[in-house]
Motif scaffolding. Structure first.
Motif, PDB file in Angstrom:
ATOM      1  N   HIS A  85     -94.768  18.125 -25.157  1.00 57.75           N
ATOM      2  CA  HIS A  85     -94.466  17.580 -26.481  1.00 57.75           C
ATOM      3  C   HIS A  85     -94.694  18.668 -27.521  1.00 57.75           C
ATOM      4  O   HIS A  85     -95.765  19.261 -27.586  1.00 57.75           O
ATOM      5  N   ARG A  86     -93.668  18.910 -28.322  1.00 55.78           N
ATOM      6  CA  ARG A  86     -93.788  19.844 -29.437  1.00 55.78           C
ATOM      7  C   ARG A  86     -93.415  19.102 -30.714  1.00 55.78           C
ATOM      8  O   ARG A  86     -92.490  18.299 -30.717  1.00 55.78           O
ATOM      9  N   SER A  87     -94.139  19.403 -31.772  1.00 51.03           N
ATOM     10  CA  SER A  87     -93.882  18.779 -33.064  1.00 51.03           C
ATOM     11  C   SER A  87     -93.393  19.854 -34.017  1.00 51.03           C
ATOM     12  O   SER A  87     -94.004  20.915 -34.136  1.00 51.03           O
ATOM     13  N   LEU A  88     -92.284  19.573 -34.702  1.00 39.61           N
ATOM     14  CA  LEU A  88     -91.746  20.489 -35.708  1.00 39.61           C
ATOM     15  C   LEU A  88     -91.934  19.812 -37.053  1.00 39.61           C
ATOM     16  O   LEU A  88     -91.280  18.813 -37.361  1.00 39.61           O
ATOM     17  N   GLY A  89     -92.870  20.323 -37.859  1.00 41.96           N
ATOM     18  CA  GLY A  89     -93.219  19.684 -39.119  1.00 41.96           C
ATOM     19  C   GLY A  89     -94.414  18.781 -38.922  1.00 41.96           C
ATOM     20  O   GLY A  89     -95.036  18.756 -37.860  1.00 41.96           O
ATOM     21  N   ALA A  90     -94.739  18.019 -39.970  1.00 46.47           N
ATOM     22  CA  ALA A  90     -95.941  17.186 -39.926  1.00 46.47           C
ATOM     23  C   ALA A  90     -95.680  15.820 -40.542  1.00 46.47           C
ATOM     24  O   ALA A  90     -94.685  15.607 -41.224  1.00 46.47           O
ATOM     25  N   ASN A  91     -96.606  14.930 -40.269  1.00 48.23           N
ATOM     26  CA  ASN A  91     -96.614  13.583 -40.837  1.00 48.23           C
ATOM     27  C   ASN A  91     -95.341  12.823 -40.490  1.00 48.23           C
ATOM     28  O   ASN A  91     -94.776  13.005 -39.423  1.00 48.23           O
ATOM     29  N   GLU A  92     -94.883  11.986 -41.413  1.00 48.92           N
ATOM     30  CA  GLU A  92     -93.717  11.134 -41.133  1.00 48.92           C
ATOM     31  C   GLU A  92     -92.398  11.905 -41.108  1.00 48.92           C
ATOM     32  O   GLU A  92     -91.396  11.401 -40.631  1.00 48.92           O
ATOM     33  N   GLN A  93     -92.389  13.142 -41.587  1.00 48.14           N
ATOM     34  CA  GLN A  93     -91.170  13.958 -41.579  1.00 48.14           C
ATOM     35  C   GLN A  93     -91.052  14.827 -40.320  1.00 48.14           C
ATOM     36  O   GLN A  93     -90.081  15.558 -40.177  1.00 48.14           O
ATOM     37  N   ALA A  94     -92.016  14.744 -39.426  1.00 53.10           N
ATOM     38  CA  ALA A  94     -92.009  15.584 -38.225  1.00 53.10           C
ATOM     39  C   ALA A  94     -90.855  15.211 -37.296  1.00 53.10           C
ATOM     40  O   ALA A  94     -90.414  14.057 -37.246  1.00 53.10           O
ATOM     41  N   ARG A  95     -90.382  16.207 -36.597  1.00 52.80           N
ATOM     42  CA  ARG A  95     -89.405  16.013 -35.531  1.00 52.80           C
ATOM     43  C   ARG A  95     -90.171  16.225 -34.233  1.00 52.80           C
ATOM     44  O   ARG A  95     -90.782  17.277 -34.040  1.00 52.80           O
ATOM     45  N   HIS A  96     -90.167  15.228 -33.358  1.00 51.84           N
ATOM     46  CA  HIS A  96     -90.899  15.298 -32.097  1.00 51.84           C
ATOM     47  C   HIS A  96     -89.906  15.665 -30.999  1.00 51.84           C
ATOM     48  O   HIS A  96     -88.870  15.009 -30.844  1.00 51.84           O
ATOM     49  N   LEU A  97     -90.253  16.715 -30.251  1.00 49.05           N
ATOM     50  CA  LEU A  97     -89.365  17.256 -29.238  1.00 49.05           C
ATOM     51  C   LEU A  97     -90.109  17.291 -27.910  1.00 49.05           C
ATOM     52  O   LEU A  97     -91.243  17.762 -27.845  1.00 49.05           O
ATOM     53  N   TRP A  98     -89.478  16.794 -26.845  1.00 47.21           N
ATOM     54  CA  TRP A  98     -90.095  16.784 -25.527  1.00 47.21           C
ATOM     55  C   TRP A  98     -89.232  17.600 -24.572  1.00 47.21           C
ATOM     56  O   TRP A  98     -88.014  17.405 -24.503  1.00 47.21           O
ATOM     57  N   TYR A  99     -89.891  18.500 -23.825  1.00 50.12           N
ATOM     58  CA  TYR A  99     -89.208  19.411 -22.912  1.00 50.12           C
ATOM     59  C   TYR A  99     -89.742  19.241 -21.493  1.00 50.12           C
ATOM     60  O   TYR A  99     -90.928  18.969 -21.301  1.00 50.12           O
ATOM     61  N   ASP A 100     -88.868  19.453 -20.503  1.00 49.11           N
ATOM     62  CA  ASP A 100     -89.312  19.385 -19.112  1.00 49.11           C
ATOM     63  C   ASP A 100     -89.895  20.732 -18.692  1.00 49.11           C
ATOM     64  O   ASP A 100     -90.032  21.648 -19.506  1.00 49.11           O
ATOM     65  N   ASP A 101     -90.228  20.874 -17.411  1.00 47.71           N
ATOM     66  CA  ASP A 101     -90.854  22.095 -16.909  1.00 47.71           C
ATOM     67  C   ASP A 101     -89.923  23.301 -16.951  1.00 47.71           C
ATOM     68  O   ASP A 101     -90.373  24.439 -16.822  1.00 47.71           O
ATOM     69  N   ARG A 102     -88.627  23.077 -17.106  1.00 46.24           N
ATOM     70  CA  ARG A 102     -87.657  24.178 -17.205  1.00 46.24           C
ATOM     71  C   ARG A 102     -87.293  24.457 -18.670  1.00 46.24           C
ATOM     72  O   ARG A 102     -86.323  25.134 -18.939  1.00 46.24           O
ATOM     73  N   ASP A 103     -88.064  23.896 -19.604  1.00 45.48           N
ATOM     74  CA  ASP A 103     -87.848  24.039 -21.051  1.00 45.48           C
ATOM     75  C   ASP A 103     -86.512  23.480 -21.511  1.00 45.48           C
ATOM     76  O   ASP A 103     -85.940  23.927 -22.500  1.00 45.48           O
ATOM     77  N   ARG A 104     -86.026  22.458 -20.811  1.00 47.73           N
ATOM     78  CA  ARG A 104     -84.822  21.753 -21.255  1.00 47.73           C
ATOM     79  C   ARG A 104     -85.255  20.619 -22.173  1.00 47.73           C
ATOM     80  O   ARG A 104     -86.194  19.878 -21.864  1.00 47.73           O
ATOM     81  N   LEU A 105     -84.574  20.473 -23.301  1.00 43.26           N
ATOM     82  CA  LEU A 105     -84.865  19.385 -24.231  1.00 43.26           C
ATOM     83  C   LEU A 105     -84.485  18.060 -23.562  1.00 43.26           C
ATOM     84  O   LEU A 105     -83.347  17.876 -23.140  1.00 43.26           O
ATOM     85  N   ILE A 106     -85.447  17.142 -23.467  1.00 38.48           N
ATOM     86  CA  ILE A 106     -85.220  15.854 -22.807  1.00 38.48           C
ATOM     87  C   ILE A 106     -85.166  14.718 -23.822  1.00 38.48           C
ATOM     88  O   ILE A 106     -84.399  13.780 -23.667  1.00 38.48           O
ATOM     89  N   LYS A 107     -85.976  14.810 -24.875  1.00 39.21           N
ATOM     90  CA  LYS A 107     -86.057  13.719 -25.844  1.00 39.21           C
ATOM     91  C   LYS A 107     -86.305  14.284 -27.233  1.00 39.21           C
ATOM     92  O   LYS A 107     -87.035  15.258 -27.397  1.00 39.21           O
ATOM     93  N   VAL A 108     -85.671  13.676 -28.228  1.00 34.50           N
ATOM     94  CA  VAL A 108     -85.883  14.004 -29.639  1.00 34.50           C
ATOM     95  C   VAL A 108     -86.205  12.704 -30.360  1.00 34.50           C
ATOM     96  O   VAL A 108     -85.534  11.698 -30.153  1.00 34.50           O
ATOM     97  N   GLU A 109     -87.227  12.738 -31.205  1.00 37.63           N
ATOM     98  CA  GLU A 109     -87.557  11.570 -32.018  1.00 37.63           C
ATOM     99  C   GLU A 109     -87.815  12.042 -33.447  1.00 37.63           C
ATOM    100  O   GLU A 109     -88.656  12.902 -33.681  1.00 37.63           O
ATOM    101  N   ILE A 110     -87.042  11.489 -34.377  1.00 36.25           N
ATOM    102  CA  ILE A 110     -87.220  11.774 -35.797  1.00 36.25           C
ATOM    103  C   ILE A 110     -87.528  10.435 -36.451  1.00 36.25           C
ATOM    104  O   ILE A 110     -86.625   9.668 -36.796  1.00 36.25           O
ATOM    105  N   ILE A 111     -88.800  10.128 -36.573  1.00 36.38           N
ATOM    106  CA  ILE A 111     -89.252   8.811 -37.006  1.00 36.38           C
ATOM    107  C   ILE A 111     -88.723   8.460 -38.392  1.00 36.38           C
ATOM    108  O   ILE A 111     -88.256   7.346 -38.627  1.00 36.38           O
ATOM    109  N   ALA A 112     -88.747   9.408 -39.326  1.00 40.00           N
ATOM    110  CA  ALA A 112     -88.308   9.132 -40.702  1.00 40.00           C
ATOM    111  C   ALA A 112     -86.860   8.676 -40.766  1.00 40.00           C
ATOM    112  O   ALA A 112     -86.489   7.887 -41.625  1.00 40.00           O
TER     113      ALA A 112
END
Length: 123
Positions: A85-112
């Protein structure tokens, strides 16, 4: 997009119009668009630190911190998985990015924005 040592140029083409914006250089830059979450697959590096996020549609640009949150369990299309799990930004404006073991983007969550997107395996 054109990345040069002294500036970054982003050209936007729409039916009936074309525009270009120029941004000062940044060591790590990412062009983003709220309609294209796939652009997060193009992170300039997965190392912690500042990323200059440019949004041509709104004309905004901001420096955001990319932070490694470790390996965590998250739901991906109804299936629980352990991903980096990597977070780009902070608080409610953060973009949450999840990567697998091969560094492929698997999930993106932008709560705002109410956005959750998943990679479909085999695609």
């Amino acid at each position: 997009m054109l990345f040069q040592p002294r500036l970054t140029t982003v050209r936007t083409i729409t039916p009936g119009a074309e525009s270009a914006r120029q941004y000062p250089p940044a060591a790590r830059a990412l062009v983003s668009d709220e309609l294209l979450v796939c652009l997060y697959t193009l992170l300039p590096s997965l190392k912690d630190g500042t990323i200059n996020l440019m949004e041509p549609r709104s004309g905004s640009q901001e420096a955001l911190e990319l932070t490694d949150m470790g390996r965590v369990r998250t739901l991906v299309n109804g299936v629980e998985r352990t991903l980096r799990h990597r977070s780009l930004g902070a608080n409610e404006q953060a973009r949450h990015l999840w990567y697998d073991d091969r560094d492929r983007l698997i999930k993106v969550e932008i709560i705002a924005d109410g956005v959750v997107a998943y990679r479909i395996e085999g695609q």
